[in-house]
Design a protein around this motif. Structure first.
Motif, PDB file in Angstrom:
ATOM      1  N   TYR A  24       0.824  -1.206   0.000  1.00  0.00           N
ATOM      2  CA  TYR A  24       0.000   0.000   0.000  1.00  0.00           C
ATOM      3  C   TYR A  24       0.860   1.260   0.000  1.00  0.00           C
ATOM      4  CZ  TYR A  24      -3.369   3.508   1.541  1.00  0.00           C
ATOM      5  OH  TYR A  24      -4.145   4.638   1.641  1.00  0.00           O
ATOM      6  N   MET A 151      -2.157   3.286   9.211  1.00  0.00           N
ATOM      7  CA  MET A 151      -3.489   3.739   8.798  1.00  0.00           C
ATOM      8  C   MET A 151      -3.768   5.149   9.286  1.00  0.00           C
ATOM      9  SD  MET A 151      -6.066   3.077   7.022  1.00  0.00           S
ATOM     10  CE  MET A 151      -5.769   1.315   6.703  1.00  0.00           C
ATOM     11  N   SER A 154      -1.925   7.548   7.246  1.00  0.00           N
ATOM     12  CA  SER A 154      -2.567   7.682   5.935  1.00  0.00           C
ATOM     13  C   SER A 154      -3.718   8.683   5.970  1.00  0.00           C
ATOM     14  CB  SER A 154      -3.082   6.325   5.451  1.00  0.00           C
ATOM     15  OG  SER A 154      -2.035   5.380   5.376  1.00  0.00           O
TER      16      SER A 154
END
Length: 236
Positions: A24, A151, A154
Motif C-alpha cells: 500500500y 493507517m 494515511s
C-alpha cells in the motif's frame, strides 16, 4: 558516542525491508510519476503545473513514506527498542530519513524528466529541491511520531497534502484578508516563487531569500521533531 555510519545503514536496510513488504505504501511512489507522465503528454508546461507534481512527490514520498515507516515502528512496538539501542538520536534520525530521502530524490527527478521541466538555472532549482526534500522528510518524521499506526498516518497525510499542494489558491485572497499573508512564506510557495524568478533569469543571489526561508523551515521542523522524539523517550 561516535557517529557510526554502520548503524545508520543498518537502520536503512531494516526500513527498506519493511517498506518492500508494505504494498500500500510502496504504490504511492508511482503516483507522482504517473501524474508527471500525464502532464507531460498533455503539454501542461506551466510552472504551477510542474510544481503541483513536484510537491505531490514531496508529500507522497518524503512525508508519507517517512511517516509510515515511523508509525509502523510504533505500531509494532519496535520504536522503543530503537530508542534504547546504542544508536544516537542523530544516527536514528539520519538512518530513518535516508530511505525516504533517496526515494524522494528518485521520484522527483523522474517527475521532472517525465513532465519535460527544463528550468533555466538547474543549479538553483536543485538546491531549492534539496532543501525542500529535507523539510518534507522532517515533516514526515513529526507526523510519524504523533500517529500510532500506518493507517492513522494515511489519514493525517490527506489534509497535509491539501495544504502543501493547493496553498497557492489562497494567494488571491491575501489582498482581501491580510492575515493570510503568512501563507506566502510556506515552503511550497517559496519554492514556486523561486522557480518563477529563475525563469525570468534570476540567479543564486536573486533567490537567496527564498532559499533562506526554506532553510528556516528545515531547521524548525527538525528541531520540533527532535524535541518530540526525546519527549517520547521519556514518556514511554
Amino acid at each position: 558516542m561516535t557517529f557510526s555510519a554502520r548503524r545508520i545503514f543498518a537502520i536503512l536496510q531494516k526500513d527498506y525491508k519493511d517498506l518492500s513488504r508494505n504494498l500500500y505504501v510502496t504504490t504511492t511512489l508511482f503516483m507522482p510519476l504517473l501524474m508527471a507522465a500525464l502532464f507531460g503528454r498533455m503539454g501542461m508546461g506551466t510552472i504551477s503545473s510542474y510544481y503541483i507534481v513536484i510537491n505531490m512527490g514531496f508529500i507522497l514520498v518524503a512525508t508519507y513514506v517517512q511517516s509510515a515507516l515511523i508509525a509502523e515502528e510504533k505500531e509494532k512496538n519496535t520504536l522503543r527498542g530503537l530508542m534504547l539501542s546504542p544508536a544516537s538520536t542523530m544516527e536514528i534520525f539520519c538512518g530513518k530519513s535516508l530511505l525516504s530521502f533517496i526515494a524522494t530524490a528518485v521520484v522527483v527527478t523522474g517527475s521532472i524528466l517525465l513532465s519535460n521541466y527544463n528550468p533555466r538555472n538547474m543549479a538553483v532549482i536543485a538546491i531549492a529541491l534539496l532543501l525542500s526534500a529535507v523539510f518534507y522528510v522532517g515533516l514526515g518524521t513529526l507526523i510519524g511520531l504523533f500517529t500510532k499506526s500506518v493507517m492513522e498516518a494515511s489519514v493525517v497525510i490527506v489534509p497535509v497534502m491539501l495544504i502543501f499542494t493547493s496553498g497557492s489558491l489562497l494567494i488571491p485572497l491575501i489582498e482581501k484578508y491580510p492575515v493570510l499573508a503568512v501563507v506566502e512564506y510556506m515552503p511550497n510557495l517559496q519554492l514556486l516563487e523561486l522557480a518563477d524568478r529563475v525563469e525570468t533569469g534570476a540567479g543564486l543571489g536573486d533567490t537567496l531569500l527564498h532559499l533562506l526561508v526554506i532553510l528556516a523551515w528545515v531547521l524548525v521542523i527538525h528541531a520540533v521533531a527532535a524535541y518530540v522524539y526525546k519527549k517520547r523517550m521519556v514518556d514511554e
